[in-house]
Design a protein around this motif. Structure first.
Motif, PDB file in Angstrom:
ATOM      1  N   UNK A 163      44.935  68.918  21.630  1.00 32.07           N
ATOM      2  CA  UNK A 163      45.395  70.063  20.841  1.00 32.07           C
ATOM      3  C   UNK A 163      45.549  69.660  19.388  1.00 32.07           C
ATOM      4  N   UNK A 164      45.491  70.667  18.530  1.00 33.05           N
ATOM      5  CA  UNK A 164      45.697  70.493  17.103  1.00 33.05           C
ATOM      6  C   UNK A 164      47.116  70.891  16.751  1.00 33.05           C
ATOM      7  N   UNK A 165      47.549  70.496  15.577  1.00 32.24           N
ATOM      8  CA  UNK A 165      48.890  70.842  15.133  1.00 32.24           C
ATOM      9  C   UNK A 165      49.039  72.361  15.087  1.00 32.24           C
ATOM     10  N   UNK A 166      50.109  72.868  15.687  1.00 32.76           N
ATOM     11  CA  UNK A 166      50.338  74.305  15.732  1.00 32.76           C
ATOM     12  C   UNK A 166      49.870  74.955  17.015  1.00 32.76           C
ATOM     13  N   UNK A 167      49.056  74.249  17.813  1.00 28.43           N
ATOM     14  CA  UNK A 167      48.633  74.794  19.098  1.00 28.43           C
ATOM     15  C   UNK A 167      49.657  74.431  20.175  1.00 28.43           C
ATOM     16  N   UNK A 168      49.670  75.224  21.242  1.00 27.02           N
ATOM     17  CA  UNK A 168      50.607  75.021  22.346  1.00 27.02           C
ATOM     18  C   UNK A 168      49.852  74.459  23.542  1.00 27.02           C
ATOM     19  N   UNK A 169      50.329  73.336  24.064  1.00 27.91           N
ATOM     20  CA  UNK A 169      49.779  72.748  25.277  1.00 27.91           C
ATOM     21  C   UNK A 169      50.525  73.327  26.474  1.00 27.91           C
ATOM     22  N   UNK A 170      49.774  73.765  27.502  1.00 23.05           N
ATOM     23  CA  UNK A 170      50.399  74.388  28.664  1.00 23.05           C
ATOM     24  C   UNK A 170      49.767  73.903  29.961  1.00 23.05           C
ATOM     25  N   UNK A 171      50.510  74.061  31.023  1.00 24.54           N
ATOM     26  CA  UNK A 171      49.984  73.916  32.384  1.00 24.54           C
ATOM     27  C   UNK A 171      50.730  74.883  33.274  1.00 24.54           C
ATOM     28  N   UNK A 172      50.197  75.102  34.478  1.00 27.06           N
ATOM     29  CA  UNK A 172      50.907  75.951  35.433  1.00 27.06           C
ATOM     30  C   UNK A 172      50.798  75.359  36.827  1.00 27.06           C
ATOM     31  N   UNK A 173      51.942  75.237  37.485  1.00 28.60           N
ATOM     32  CA  UNK A 173      52.021  74.807  38.876  1.00 28.60           C
ATOM     33  C   UNK A 173      53.144  75.614  39.530  1.00 28.60           C
ATOM     34  N   UNK A 174      52.825  76.680  40.267  1.00 26.77           N
ATOM     35  CA  UNK A 174      53.853  77.586  40.794  1.00 26.77           C
ATOM     36  C   UNK A 174      54.844  76.950  41.752  1.00 26.77           C
ATOM     37  N   UNK A 175      54.454  75.866  42.402  1.00 25.88           N
ATOM     38  CA  UNK A 175      55.371  75.249  43.363  1.00 25.88           C
ATOM     39  C   UNK A 175      56.520  74.501  42.699  1.00 25.88           C
TER      40      UNK A 175
END
Length: 363
Positions: A163-175
């Protein structure tokens, strides 16, 4: 001698003007690549341009290029410069013959995680968010805080996209939401992480969960025989069955609130995500501190699937809908079994409304 000196001076000056400029090292404000990353994952420019293409003519997007890799900004500003062949590991060659790196930014731990719930609409939310040019997310579920915690934080960080500065890093794991160890483990990494929980009427969610399992195991017993300890009398709900247990949102939230303040949570309505995806996405973008870019123009309702889909991006061949596993037709469940479940969940729902500060209207 003076004439000879002047001749050489002007000759060299003219030569320097014709030599290709060092375009990429003239901007000193650009953030450096993360030198500590020992895993080189090439990130193709086309991944970013997939969502940035419609924004190229906008002044706010042009301004944002000042914070990205100068190599990347140069390519985005000169779309005619296509990557044509290799110039060594991690590099390609443009039409101008100038080496261009196809890796940029750095890997960071996620600033926001979609932690739940299963069959609530988490995949739809992630796909909608990935339209935003300032969101970079892992596609597959990492399951770090529930299954692979022993592999260590560095293993987890290396799963993240650059990611670049200002971007948001995300992930998803419902459990994560229903895993008792997850809140403490996640807080040990970063107690400031923003947490998104997509919730849905627990009765409908349980039926959807059962439907998914049934599609993989056609010999599964009936819904009511799994949901009730005595399927003939329907007198006692079996909370040991995961499809029922996941819907006890208030109980799971209590564990998370021991480690994270309520202000770190956003509770997204799975029902509103279907009925009004743009409105619900507006709340999500505000929570993440992002400009509201994903809106009405990005969605259309697919009557066959019964879900909103993303309209095809400019230059793309077809719209983007969730996979065939989404929008399955639910089996018929006896109405009395569904009513027993609604009565069972009602006090838990009321407690969850109070804890979250939102009335989701399931009752």
């Amino acid at each position: 001698m003076i004439l000879l000196f002047m001749y050489l001076f002007y000759t060299l000056a003219g030569f320097s003007e014709s030599f290709p400029k060092g375009t990429f090292d003239q901007q000193t404000s650009v953030r450096k690549y993360d030198a500590q990353d020992n895993i080189q994952d090439s990130v193709r420019l086309s991944e970013y341009s997939r969502v940035a293409q419609p924004l190229r003519n906008r002044t706010d997007f042009v301004t944002s290029l000042s914070s990205v890799s100068p190599k990347f900004a140069w390519q985005m500003g000169h779309p005619q410069q296509q990557m044509l062949g290799s110039a060594g590991t991690g590099e390609t060659v443009s039409r101008g013959g100038i080496p261009v790196s196809n890796s940029f930014g750095s890997k960071t731990f996620p600033q926001a995680i979609i932690i739940g719930v299963k069959k609530g609409g988490t995949r739809a939310l992630l796909e909608f968010l990935r339209v935003h040019p300032d969101v970079r997310a892992v596609g597959a579920e990492p399951h770090f805080f529930d299954r692979f915690y022993d592999r260590g934080l560095e293993w987890y960080r290396n799963l993240m996209p650059r990611t670049l500065e200002g971007q948001v890093t995300m992930e998803k794991t419902p459990s994560y939401f229903v895993t008792k160890e997850a809140p403490l483990r996640l807080c040990a990494m970063n107690c400031d992480t923003k947490l998104i929980v997509v919730v849905r009427d627990p009765v409908t969610r349980a039926v959807s969960d059962y439907t998914q399992t049934l599609s993989k195991n056609p010999g599964l017993p009936s819904f009511q025989s799994l949901a009730f300890r005595n399927s003939s009398s329907l007198d006692t709900i079996d909370t040991s069955w995961s499809a029922v247990r996941i819907g006890l949102y208030a109980q799971h939230l209590e564990g998370w609130l021991r480690h994270f303040p309520l202000s770190h949570f956003l509770f997204v309505s799975g029902e509103r995500l279907v009925a009004d995806p743009a409105g619900e996405m507006g709340r999500v973008q505000d929570f993440l501190g992002l400009k509201r870019i994903v809106g009405d123009k990005h969605f259309y309702f697919n009557q066959t699937k019964g879900f909103p889909c993303l309209k095809k991006p400019e230059g793309s061949g077809r719209p983007r809908c969730l996979g065939k596993s989404k929008g399955r037709h639910h089996p018929l469940i006896p109405p009395e079994a569904l009513q027993k479940l609604r009565d069972f969940y009602r006090p838990f729902n009321q407690k969850f409304y109070h804890m979250s500060g939102q009335d989701f209207g399931w009752d």
